[in-house]
Motif scaffolding. Sequence first.
Motif, PDB file in Angstrom:
ATOM      1  N   ALA A 149      33.451 -37.531 -37.207  1.00  0.00           N
ATOM      2  CA  ALA A 149      34.238 -36.625 -36.225  1.00  0.00           C
ATOM      3  C   ALA A 149      35.339 -35.911 -37.209  1.00  0.00           C
ATOM      4  O   ALA A 149      35.542 -34.581 -36.934  1.00  0.00           O
ATOM      5  N   GLU A 150      35.983 -36.767 -38.169  1.00  0.00           N
ATOM      6  CA  GLU A 150      36.899 -36.029 -38.877  1.00  0.00           C
ATOM      7  C   GLU A 150      36.319 -34.935 -39.764  1.00  0.00           C
ATOM      8  O   GLU A 150      37.033 -33.963 -39.942  1.00  0.00           O
ATOM      9  N   PHE A 151      35.181 -35.049 -40.208  1.00  0.00           N
ATOM     10  CA  PHE A 151      34.551 -34.214 -41.134  1.00  0.00           C
ATOM     11  C   PHE A 151      34.045 -32.737 -40.285  1.00  0.00           C
ATOM     12  O   PHE A 151      34.500 -31.746 -40.598  1.00  0.00           O
ATOM     13  N   LEU A 152      33.565 -33.169 -38.868  1.00  0.00           N
ATOM     14  CA  LEU A 152      32.931 -32.266 -38.368  1.00  0.00           C
ATOM     15  C   LEU A 152      34.204 -31.261 -37.702  1.00  0.00           C
ATOM     16  O   LEU A 152      33.936 -29.937 -37.794  1.00  0.00           O
ATOM     17  N   ALA A 187      35.125 -40.513 -28.643  1.00  0.00           N
ATOM     18  CA  ALA A 187      36.403 -39.703 -28.117  1.00  0.00           C
ATOM     19  C   ALA A 187      36.963 -38.761 -28.906  1.00  0.00           C
ATOM     20  O   ALA A 187      37.556 -37.635 -28.329  1.00  0.00           O
ATOM     21  N   GLN A 188      37.043 -38.848 -30.402  1.00  0.00           N
ATOM     22  CA  GLN A 188      37.337 -37.805 -31.282  1.00  0.00           C
ATOM     23  C   GLN A 188      36.354 -36.447 -31.037  1.00  0.00           C
ATOM     24  O   GLN A 188      36.999 -35.398 -31.018  1.00  0.00           O
ATOM     25  N   LEU A 189      35.060 -36.986 -30.985  1.00  0.00           N
ATOM     26  CA  LEU A 189      34.168 -35.605 -30.895  1.00  0.00           C
ATOM     27  C   LEU A 189      34.390 -34.809 -29.866  1.00  0.00           C
ATOM     28  O   LEU A 189      34.209 -33.546 -29.617  1.00  0.00           O
ATOM     29  N   CYS A 190      34.910 -35.442 -28.536  1.00  0.00           N
ATOM     30  CA  CYS A 190      35.267 -34.867 -27.464  1.00  0.00           C
ATOM     31  C   CYS A 190      36.181 -33.559 -27.479  1.00  0.00           C
ATOM     32  O   CYS A 190      35.959 -32.497 -26.798  1.00  0.00           O
ATOM     33  N   TYR A 191      37.077 -33.489 -28.506  1.00  0.00           N
ATOM     34  CA  TYR A 191      38.085 -32.627 -28.588  1.00  0.00           C
ATOM     35  C   TYR A 191      37.743 -31.700 -29.458  1.00  0.00           C
ATOM     36  O   TYR A 191      38.435 -30.612 -29.704  1.00  0.00           O
ATOM     37  N   ILE A 192      36.436 -31.889 -30.143  1.00  0.00           N
ATOM     38  CA  ILE A 192      36.286 -30.718 -31.240  1.00  0.00           C
ATOM     39  C   ILE A 192      35.096 -30.101 -30.888  1.00  0.00           C
ATOM     40  O   ILE A 192      34.578 -29.231 -31.704  1.00  0.00           O
ATOM     41  N   VAL A 193      34.480 -30.280 -29.629  1.00  0.00           N
ATOM     42  CA  VAL A 193      33.163 -29.523 -29.307  1.00  0.00           C
ATOM     43  C   VAL A 193      33.363 -28.691 -28.014  1.00  0.00           C
ATOM     44  O   VAL A 193      34.328 -28.824 -27.327  1.00  0.00           O
ATOM     45  N   GLN A 194      32.439 -28.058 -27.739  1.00  0.00           N
ATOM     46  CA  GLN A 194      32.620 -27.306 -26.389  1.00  0.00           C
ATOM     47  C   GLN A 194      32.311 -28.144 -25.102  1.00  0.00           C
ATOM     48  O   GLN A 194      31.703 -29.028 -25.269  1.00  0.00           O
TER      49      GLN A 194
END
Length: 228
Positions: A110-113, A151-158
């Motif tokens: 998630a940090e990389f994406l 949880a992290q991914l939720c904040y960086i995707v549509q």
Amino acid sequence: VPDELVQLFLDMTEPDAVEKIDDDITRQCAYFFPGVVWAVGARGWPKLRAAYQKLATDDDWKTRANMAASIHKIAQIIGPELTQADLLHCFDAFWKDWDEVRASLLLHMAEFLALIPLTARHVYLPLLFSFKDTEESTFWRFRQSLAAQIAQLCYIVQEEEVYSVLCNIALELCVDPFASTRQTAYEAVSSLDVLRSSHVLSSCEFWYAVHFTRVFNFHPCSRSQLGG
């Protein structure tokens, strides 16, 4: 950092360094690579680019695993443009590598994406199912690591991707055969619940409520694990 010192490090990444110095010298170089990049900064990245590519494709899987584990750190230092140009294809290769390398990559995915363009993130999200669909008992750590990233991914995707991809994965992991994976997934679902409450997931409120009820009743131990 003096150029001479950087060159000494680069010399240790050469193939003949294994014979001249130590058998695991490439693993050590891979482990300390983020520190060297931090020392020279984004401006010094061109000096290290070739060495990075060399270590990222090294024959030794432990070297590649070290590189995969720290790719997010390199990306944070060199910035989005250089990350997309020089690291994204390495990320692709790590994704298709041995399981040990993929496991290292997944820990900070998630940090990389978060450091690549949104359009590129969109391409990788569906591939998360390849980690979820590892049913063998030896791969349960894949699924647990994946649950920890949700949880992290939720904040960086549509928003629609949260609904179509991440919700599906989180809820399926809540019924994983391994308790530790279920526990991590429950925590991820709690994060999704916070997002739903703040109307980020308002479009799938009914869908989420129905499926969470099924998950909650699936395991007799669910109430105690959820703190209920």
